[in-house]
Motif scaffolding. Structure first.
Motif, PDB file in Angstrom:
ATOM      1  N   GLY A 130     -56.309 -30.952   1.274  1.00  0.00           N
ATOM      2  CA  GLY A 130     -55.567 -29.686   1.224  1.00  0.00           C
ATOM      3  C   GLY A 130     -54.073 -29.935   1.128  1.00  0.00           C
ATOM      4  O   GLY A 130     -53.549 -30.873   1.744  1.00  0.00           O
ATOM      5  N   SER A 131     -53.407 -29.116   0.307  1.00  0.00           N
ATOM      6  CA  SER A 131     -51.955 -29.312   0.152  1.00  0.00           C
ATOM      7  C   SER A 131     -51.189 -27.998   0.309  1.00  0.00           C
ATOM      8  O   SER A 131     -50.311 -27.672  -0.467  1.00  0.00           O
ATOM      9  CB  SER A 131     -51.637 -29.981  -1.180  1.00  0.00           C
ATOM     10  OG  SER A 131     -51.923 -29.115  -2.254  1.00  0.00           O
ATOM     11  N   GLY A 132     -51.544 -27.276   1.364  1.00  0.00           N
ATOM     12  CA  GLY A 132     -50.698 -26.181   1.811  1.00  0.00           C
ATOM     13  C   GLY A 132     -49.582 -26.769   2.670  1.00  0.00           C
ATOM     14  O   GLY A 132     -49.396 -27.996   2.695  1.00  0.00           O
ATOM     15  N   GLN A 134     -51.739 -20.610   0.838  1.00  0.00           N
ATOM     16  CA  GLN A 134     -51.593 -19.150   0.846  1.00  0.00           C
ATOM     17  C   GLN A 134     -50.171 -18.661   0.596  1.00  0.00           C
ATOM     18  O   GLN A 134     -49.994 -17.529   0.154  1.00  0.00           O
ATOM     19  CB  GLN A 134     -52.059 -18.594   2.182  1.00  0.00           C
ATOM     20  CG  GLN A 134     -53.553 -18.717   2.363  1.00  0.00           C
ATOM     21  CD  GLN A 134     -53.949 -18.175   3.707  1.00  0.00           C
ATOM     22  OE1 GLN A 134     -54.198 -17.005   3.857  1.00  0.00           O
ATOM     23  NE2 GLN A 134     -53.962 -19.045   4.691  1.00  0.00           N
ATOM     24  N   ILE A 135     -49.154 -19.485   0.865  1.00  0.00           N
ATOM     25  CA  ILE A 135     -47.791 -18.975   0.641  1.00  0.00           C
ATOM     26  C   ILE A 135     -47.504 -18.736  -0.835  1.00  0.00           C
ATOM     27  O   ILE A 135     -46.583 -18.005  -1.171  1.00  0.00           O
ATOM     28  CB  ILE A 135     -46.658 -19.850   1.249  1.00  0.00           C
ATOM     29  CG1 ILE A 135     -46.796 -21.302   0.853  1.00  0.00           C
ATOM     30  CG2 ILE A 135     -46.494 -19.623   2.713  1.00  0.00           C
ATOM     31  CD1 ILE A 135     -45.490 -22.059   1.064  1.00  0.00           C
ATOM     32  N   LEU A 136     -48.311 -19.321  -1.707  1.00  0.00           N
ATOM     33  CA  LEU A 136     -48.112 -19.065  -3.142  1.00  0.00           C
ATOM     34  C   LEU A 136     -48.272 -17.575  -3.434  1.00  0.00           C
ATOM     35  O   LEU A 136     -47.712 -17.051  -4.380  1.00  0.00           O
ATOM     36  CB  LEU A 136     -49.118 -19.858  -3.974  1.00  0.00           C
ATOM     37  CG  LEU A 136     -48.979 -21.376  -3.952  1.00  0.00           C
ATOM     38  CD1 LEU A 136     -50.049 -22.006  -4.824  1.00  0.00           C
ATOM     39  CD2 LEU A 136     -47.598 -21.809  -4.431  1.00  0.00           C
ATOM     40  N   ASN A 137     -49.068 -16.895  -2.609  1.00  0.00           N
ATOM     41  CA  ASN A 137     -49.317 -15.457  -2.803  1.00  0.00           C
ATOM     42  C   ASN A 137     -48.400 -14.587  -1.964  1.00  0.00           C
ATOM     43  O   ASN A 137     -48.598 -13.384  -1.881  1.00  0.00           O
ATOM     44  CB  ASN A 137     -50.762 -15.114  -2.431  1.00  0.00           C
ATOM     45  CG  ASN A 137     -51.749 -15.876  -3.267  1.00  0.00           C
ATOM     46  OD1 ASN A 137     -51.412 -16.299  -4.368  1.00  0.00           O
ATOM     47  ND2 ASN A 137     -52.933 -16.072  -2.752  1.00  0.00           N
ATOM     48  N   THR A 138     -47.429 -15.193  -1.302  1.00  0.00           N
ATOM     49  CA  THR A 138     -46.523 -14.418  -0.443  1.00  0.00           C
ATOM     50  C   THR A 138     -45.250 -14.146  -1.215  1.00  0.00           C
ATOM     51  O   THR A 138     -44.652 -15.072  -1.774  1.00  0.00           O
ATOM     52  CB  THR A 138     -46.204 -15.232   0.838  1.00  0.00           C
ATOM     53  OG1 THR A 138     -47.435 -15.522   1.472  1.00  0.00           O
ATOM     54  CG2 THR A 138     -45.308 -14.468   1.790  1.00  0.00           C
ATOM     55  N   LEU A 188     -52.662 -25.858  -8.064  1.00  0.00           N
ATOM     56  CA  LEU A 188     -51.304 -25.867  -7.508  1.00  0.00           C
ATOM     57  C   LEU A 188     -51.342 -26.159  -6.010  1.00  0.00           C
ATOM     58  O   LEU A 188     -52.329 -25.856  -5.349  1.00  0.00           O
ATOM     59  CB  LEU A 188     -50.640 -24.494  -7.693  1.00  0.00           C
ATOM     60  CG  LEU A 188     -50.230 -24.086  -9.100  1.00  0.00           C
ATOM     61  CD1 LEU A 188     -49.709 -22.662  -9.091  1.00  0.00           C
ATOM     62  CD2 LEU A 188     -49.177 -25.030  -9.663  1.00  0.00           C
ATOM     63  N   SER A 189     -50.237 -26.694  -5.491  1.00  0.00           N
ATOM     64  CA  SER A 189     -50.110 -26.897  -4.047  1.00  0.00           C
ATOM     65  C   SER A 189     -49.381 -25.714  -3.440  1.00  0.00           C
ATOM     66  O   SER A 189     -48.673 -24.995  -4.128  1.00  0.00           O
ATOM     67  CB  SER A 189     -49.279 -28.141  -3.770  1.00  0.00           C
ATOM     68  OG  SER A 189     -49.897 -29.249  -4.322  1.00  0.00           O
TER      69      SER A 189
END
Ligand code: NAP
Length: 306
Positions: free
Chosen positions: A9-11, A40-44, A36-37
């Motif tokens: 995982g690469s969050g 969930q913040i990619l959707n914030t 992409l890494s």
């Protein structure tokens, strides 16, 4: 080759762990199933509570974390881990992907969480046709339209505020009479003229043929109402992505991996970091702290192994 560590995982948790592992000069690898890494913040839309950075887009923060990890020399492979088994009395962990096996002395589980669904009629059928779980991804399609957001947490509040910038009207539908979202977000919601808070109400059905046309809602007192909206954004929390380890580790009653601040799990050499572990507060700042703590625990474990 047997790595010292493999991070799954690469969050924020996985990338922070990578930065610390690189600086500890461990031999390690990050395996990420998504293209992409960032998790969930990619959707914030915006992150305003990461100390030292007053405001940053979630996507940009995700990219920066990745850049930082790569700058330190992180090797990342975009592939899904399908299964984990143990060899040599558990001293070696074998990670199976489609076509390749990876071996490591330690593993950090940083797979995060994914969105929860409502499980109501029409939700599945109309996903991608007006039902969405990501306002920042899909909000632009609803410019000038009426939409509803279901949920009462930070994500629902942020989604409603984000959508209110472009939509004619946003209904924020919450099952209780009090939001869980941070006070600052509640203040902004009250100030937004085109956001209507719908209390004590659940969405019970999504209607539409080729696209969402309306939703049925039900109040606690049983009153039902049909709301004409073009979109329904569902933000009712997350579920930990623990399927991979469900047979290896005892999970808590809500599916999270029991582990304290040191990220140590019941399985020697296996650590859990970020949203996937039991904890009080799931935020970027606590996820990155976990990444650092997990690597400290990895090092301690490896010293004892030698
Ligand atoms: P959350 O805080 O768990 O909130 C989920 C919301 O959905 C709750 O209001 C809950 O209602 C409601 N809900 C759950 N199941 C439902 C159902 N079946 N039907 C209707 N409503 C339902 O989840 P989140 O908002 O996704 O946030 C996840 C985590 O990320 C949280 O820890 C949050 O603080 C964090 N986060 C932080 C930030 C930030 O700090 N900038 C931004 C985004 C997310 P009840 O209130 O009645 O339980």
């Amino acid at each position: 080759m047997v790595y010292d560590l493999i991070i799954i995982g690469s969050g924020p948790a996985g990338l922070a762990a990578a930065i610390y592992a690189a600086r500890a000069r461990l031999s390690f690898l990050v395996l990420e199933k998504m293209p992409l890494s960032g998790g969930q913040i990619l959707n914030t839309y915006e992150v305003e509570n990461y100390p030292g950075i007053p405001t940053i887009g979630g996507f940009e923060l995700g990219m920066k974390l990745r850049e930082h990890a790569e700058h330190q020399g992180t090797e990342m492979i975009h592939i899904e881990v399908r299964h984990i088994s143990l060899e040599e009395q558990g001293r070696i962990k074998v990670l199976y992907t489609d076509g390749k096996e990876y071996r490591a002395r330690t593993v950090i589980l940083a797979m995060g969480a994914k969105y929860r669904t409502l499980g109501i009629p029409g939700e599945k059928e109309l996903t991608g046709m007006g039902v969405s779980y990501c306002a920042t991804c899909d909000g632009a399609f609803f410019r000038g339209r009426k939409v509803a957001v279901a949920g009462g947490g930070d994500v629902a509040a942020e989604d409603a505020l984000f959508l209110a910038r472009g939509c004619e009207k946003v209904y924020l539908i919450h099952r209780r009479d009090q939001l869980r979202a941070a006070g600052v977000l509640q203040e902004k919601l009250r100030a937004a003229e085109n956001v209507e808070l719908v209390w004590n109400t659940e969405v019970t059905r999504v209607n539409g043929e080729e696209h969402v046309e309306s939703i049925w809602t039900r109040k606690k007192d049983g009153t039902e109402q049909l709301l004409e909206v073009d979109g329904l954004f569902i933000a009712v929390g997350n579920l930990p992505q623990t399927e991979l380890v469900a047979k290896l580790l005892q999970l808590d009653e809500t599916g999270y991996i029991p582990a304290g601040e040191n990220c140590v799990t019941e399985l020697p050499g296996v650590f859990a970091a970020g949203d996937i572990r039991t904890k009080q507060l799931r935020q970027v700042v606590t996820a990155v702290a976990d990444g650092a703590n997990a690597v400290a625990s990895v090092q301690e474990y490896l010293y004892k192994m030698i």
